[in-house]
Design an enzyme around this catalytic site. Structure first.
Site, PDB file in Angstrom:
ATOM      1  CD  GLU A 237      26.633  36.769  46.785  1.00  0.00           C
ATOM      2  OE1 GLU A 237      27.419  36.886  47.752  1.00  0.00           O
ATOM      3  OE2 GLU A 237      25.400  36.776  46.926  1.00  0.00           O
ATOM      4  CB  CYS A 271      34.831  34.659  48.880  1.00  0.00           C
ATOM      5  SG  CYS A 271      33.475  33.492  48.904  1.00  0.00           S
TER       6      CYS A 271
HETATM    7  P1  NAD Z   1      37.514  38.503  38.939  1.00  0.00           P
HETATM    8  O1  NAD Z   1      36.779  39.692  39.398  1.00  0.00           O
HETATM    9  O2  NAD Z   1      38.873  38.677  38.399  1.00  0.00           O
HETATM   10  O3  NAD Z   1      36.696  37.747  37.779  1.00  0.00           O
HETATM   11  C1  NAD Z   1      35.400  37.237  37.969  1.00  0.00           C
HETATM   12  C2  NAD Z   1      34.745  37.047  36.628  1.00  0.00           C
HETATM   13  O4  NAD Z   1      34.516  38.312  36.039  1.00  0.00           O
HETATM   14  C3  NAD Z   1      35.541  36.239  35.609  1.00  0.00           C
HETATM   15  O5  NAD Z   1      34.665  35.376  34.933  1.00  0.00           O
HETATM   16  C4  NAD Z   1      36.067  37.305  34.665  1.00  0.00           C
HETATM   17  O6  NAD Z   1      36.297  36.855  33.356  1.00  0.00           O
HETATM   18  C5  NAD Z   1      34.930  38.298  34.683  1.00  0.00           C
HETATM   19  N1  NAD Z   1      35.297  39.664  34.311  1.00  0.00           N
HETATM   20  C6  NAD Z   1      36.492  40.273  34.422  1.00  0.00           C
HETATM   21  N2  NAD Z   1      36.405  41.564  34.024  1.00  0.00           N
HETATM   22  C7  NAD Z   1      35.118  41.760  33.652  1.00  0.00           C
HETATM   23  C8  NAD Z   1      34.395  42.885  33.161  1.00  0.00           C
HETATM   24  N3  NAD Z   1      34.969  44.057  32.975  1.00  0.00           N
HETATM   25  N4  NAD Z   1      33.083  42.744  32.924  1.00  0.00           N
HETATM   26  C9  NAD Z   1      32.461  41.569  33.138  1.00  0.00           C
HETATM   27  N5  NAD Z   1      33.090  40.466  33.580  1.00  0.00           N
HETATM   28  C10 NAD Z   1      34.410  40.561  33.837  1.00  0.00           C
HETATM   29  O7  NAD Z   1      37.473  37.485  40.165  1.00  0.00           O
HETATM   30  P2  NAD Z   1      38.198  36.080  40.305  1.00  0.00           P
HETATM   31  O8  NAD Z   1      39.662  36.327  40.475  1.00  0.00           O
HETATM   32  O9  NAD Z   1      37.747  35.172  39.206  1.00  0.00           O
HETATM   33  O10 NAD Z   1      37.587  35.530  41.660  1.00  0.00           O
HETATM   34  C11 NAD Z   1      38.142  35.746  42.910  1.00  0.00           C
HETATM   35  C12 NAD Z   1      37.340  36.760  43.677  1.00  0.00           C
HETATM   36  O11 NAD Z   1      35.996  36.294  43.785  1.00  0.00           O
HETATM   37  C13 NAD Z   1      37.817  36.961  45.103  1.00  0.00           C
HETATM   38  O12 NAD Z   1      37.794  38.332  45.425  1.00  0.00           O
HETATM   39  C14 NAD Z   1      36.789  36.211  45.928  1.00  0.00           C
HETATM   40  O13 NAD Z   1      36.656  36.677  47.238  1.00  0.00           O
HETATM   41  C15 NAD Z   1      35.549  36.434  45.135  1.00  0.00           C
HETATM   42  N6  NAD Z   1      34.544  35.418  45.427  1.00  0.00           N
HETATM   43  C16 NAD Z   1      33.415  35.809  46.094  1.00  0.00           C
HETATM   44  C17 NAD Z   1      32.450  34.865  46.407  1.00  0.00           C
HETATM   45  C18 NAD Z   1      31.189  35.279  47.119  1.00  0.00           C
HETATM   46  O14 NAD Z   1      30.226  34.531  47.042  1.00  0.00           O
HETATM   47  N7  NAD Z   1      31.123  36.407  47.785  1.00  0.00           N
HETATM   48  C19 NAD Z   1      32.624  33.529  46.042  1.00  0.00           C
HETATM   49  C20 NAD Z   1      33.790  33.170  45.373  1.00  0.00           C
HETATM   50  C21 NAD Z   1      34.732  34.124  45.057  1.00  0.00           C
END
Ligand code: NAD
Length: 493
Positions: A237, A271
């Site tokens: 997502e 998002c």
């Molecule tokens: P992010 O990708 O920076 O981090 C998300 C999660 O991934 C965090 O818990 C982080 O610690 C973890 N992470 C980071 N690097 C990783 C790796 N290499 N391997 C595994 N896990 C890792 O995202 P964010 O800044 O926390 O969230 C914002 C983003 O999320 C925006 O792009 C937003 O659009 C999206 N979002 C999407 C939805 C949806 O349902 N489509 C809902 C909410 C947010």
């Protein structure tokens, strides 16, 4: 492997940067332990059955709702959002929790399929089975609503869950695990492991039976690649660049009211929030004037002081600023706010018009309280431009008569007609995107099925004189099979 249990990280109040909590950085072996424990109790969680799981999940929902002030306060502290927004998020999360608990059994019921004329001596059934241990990695923008969209559907389907919350909202993750523990019949059904990206990486390679990731597209690709090494299936997502289409026959007042909220609430960190508008040129000036009037009535501030809070993640401020600069450099016009709207960690509302489509402000996820409004000649142009991005999460269409027709031509996972974001609050419908917005679905029946696998079971009801699956098959049998195939025109099954 050496244990690193003493390593910690801090979470901060984004308004002041003040430290509000210190949490363990769970290392590879801690993650492996959590997954192993979750695997041990998987069978017991299965044995409780749908009725037992429903009871546990509804008890959890009750606790969350009873303590909604407490968790809303924590969400507000960790994200900087108004507590009233946090409360809404909590109640929406519980809507999904209750729905998943109440509907998992009927959705996973064994289905009977037609065996077809030639296999009429067989019964054919498809069972739905829980996968085992599901890993959930969450973002910070809706720290309870978003991950619960995976967690509760996975639990209701009979899986155990190991959750890694965002490093910006670890307290919310721990609170969820602690409240679950209070009503859990035994330990390890749902656990939380805190940490930074490395802890997420460890979960990807831990051998979980599925990984549900919500976060940025960039990280999603890394997660999918890591999971591919162990053939771990993933639900992704990711981000969006959601368009809003305003037709000439739209109720402009309602459209403007909903769109300004969709774009600016939660500081634009949604998002499925509006990031760009395509408005019919016949009503564009009127719509833009309404949007400017509304923008004047809202402002950011600390919880209790603003309509929305600061950017939760400080580094996102650089992205927002670069998009504002790019929109202006490419020839867009700021009709409300501009580069001076950056009041770190806050960003005041910014509205651009007539921004060239190749600007990052139109193509990339800004995740800030900024909005691009571009005029279009007709709805075909609006549809084409809406589809002309690498994202495909959600969209909003405003039209009294043509909403369905426009919606049917949008390449995205969710569309709201004469409404915004509302699909997220309807527990029975799936949530997810296409293209760079990800794949797989949470919420609704699809969200339950996402955390199951199908098991086909066919059974001989009575024996027939033709032996298809035997070395004793005769030339006469072959002839009969071909003759029957021709007669049935290939409708074998
Ligand atoms: P992010 O990708 O920076 O981090 C998300 C999660 O991934 C965090 O818990 C982080 O610690 C973890 N992470 C980071 N690097 C990783 C790796 N290499 N391997 C595994 N896990 C890792 O995202 P964010 O800044 O926390 O969230 C914002 C983003 O999320 C925006 O792009 C937003 O659009 C999206 N979002 C999407 C939805 C949806 O349902 N489509 C809902 C909410 C947010």
């Amino acid at each position: 492997m050496a244990r690193h249990k003493s390593a910690t990280f801090d979470s901060h109040f984004p308004v002041t940067g003040e430290i509000i909590g210190t949490y363990l950085i769970h290392a590879d072996d801690d993650v492996a332990d959590a997954v192993a424990s979750a695997r041990i109790v998987f069978e017991a969680w299965q044995e409780i059955g749908f009725a037992g799981r429903k009871k546990v999940l509804l008890a959890w929902s009750k606790i969350i709702l009873e303590r909604s002030d407490e968790i809303s306060e924590l969400i507000s502290r960790e994200t900087g959002k108004p507590t009233s927004d946090a409360k809404l998020e909590v109640s929406l999360a519980c809507t999904h929790l209750g729905w998943a608990a109440r509907h998992a059994e009927e959705i996973m019921r064994t289905s009977h399929r037609s065996p077809g004329p030639i296999m009429a001596n067989m019964s054919a059934t498809v069972e739905r089975c829980a996968l085992g241990v599901v890993g959930v990695i969450g973002p910070w923008n809706y720290p309870i609503f978003t991950p619960m969209g995976s967690i509760v559907y996975a639990l209701a389907a009979g899986n155990t869950v190991v959750f890694k919350p965002s490093e910006y909202t670890p307290g919310v993750g721990m609170w969820l695990a602690q409240t679950f523990e209070e009503i859990a019949p035994f330990a390890h059904i749902f656990t939380c492991i805190t940490g930074l990206a490395d802890t997420g990486r460890a979960l990807c390679k831990s051998g979980v039976d599925k990984l549900a990731f919500t976060g940025s597209t960039k990280t999603a690709k890394v997660v999918a690649a890591a999971c591919a090494k162990t053939m771990t299936p993933v639900v992704l997502e990711c981000g969006g660049k959601d368009p809003v289409i305003i037709a000439a026959d739209a109720n402009l007042k309602r459209a403007a009211d909903a769109t300004i909220w969709s774009a600016m609430s939660n500081a634009g960190q949604t998002c499925i929030g509006a990031e760009r508008v395509y408005v019919d040129e016949k009503v564009a000036d009127q719509f833009i004037a309404l949007m400017i009037d509304l923008a004047k009535t809202i402002h950011p501030g600390a919880p209790g002081l603003g309509n929305y809070g600061p950017a939760t993640m400080p580094k996102q401020l650089d992205v927002i600023e670069s998009h504002i600069k790019d929109a202006l450099a490419k020839g867009g016009t700021a009709v409300f706010g501009g580069i001076g709207s950056m009041k770190r960690p806050f960003v005041e509302p910014v509205i651009f018009v007539d921004v060239p489509e190749d600007s990052t402000a139109v193509q990339e996820e800004t995740f800030g309280p900024t909005l691009v409004i571009n005029r279009v000649k007709n709805m075909n142009e609006a549809i084409a431009l809406s589809n002309a991005t690498r994202y495909g999460l959600a969209a909003s269409v405003w039209s009294k008569r043509h909403g369905k027709k426009i919606a049917s031509q949008l390449k995205c996972g969710m569309v709201a007609i004469n409404s915004t974001i509302s699909f997220a609050a309807i527990a029975s419908v799936p949530f997810g995107g296409v293209k760079d917005s990800g794949y797989g679905r949470i919420h609704g029946a699809e969200g339950i099925l996402e955390f199951t696998y199908s098991r086909t079971v066919v059974r001989t009801r009575f024996n027939i004189p033709i032996a298809f699956t035997s070395f004793k098959r005769t030339a006469g049998n072959d002839k009969l099979i071909i003759a029957l195939s021709k007669l049935l025109k290939g409708r074998f099954g």
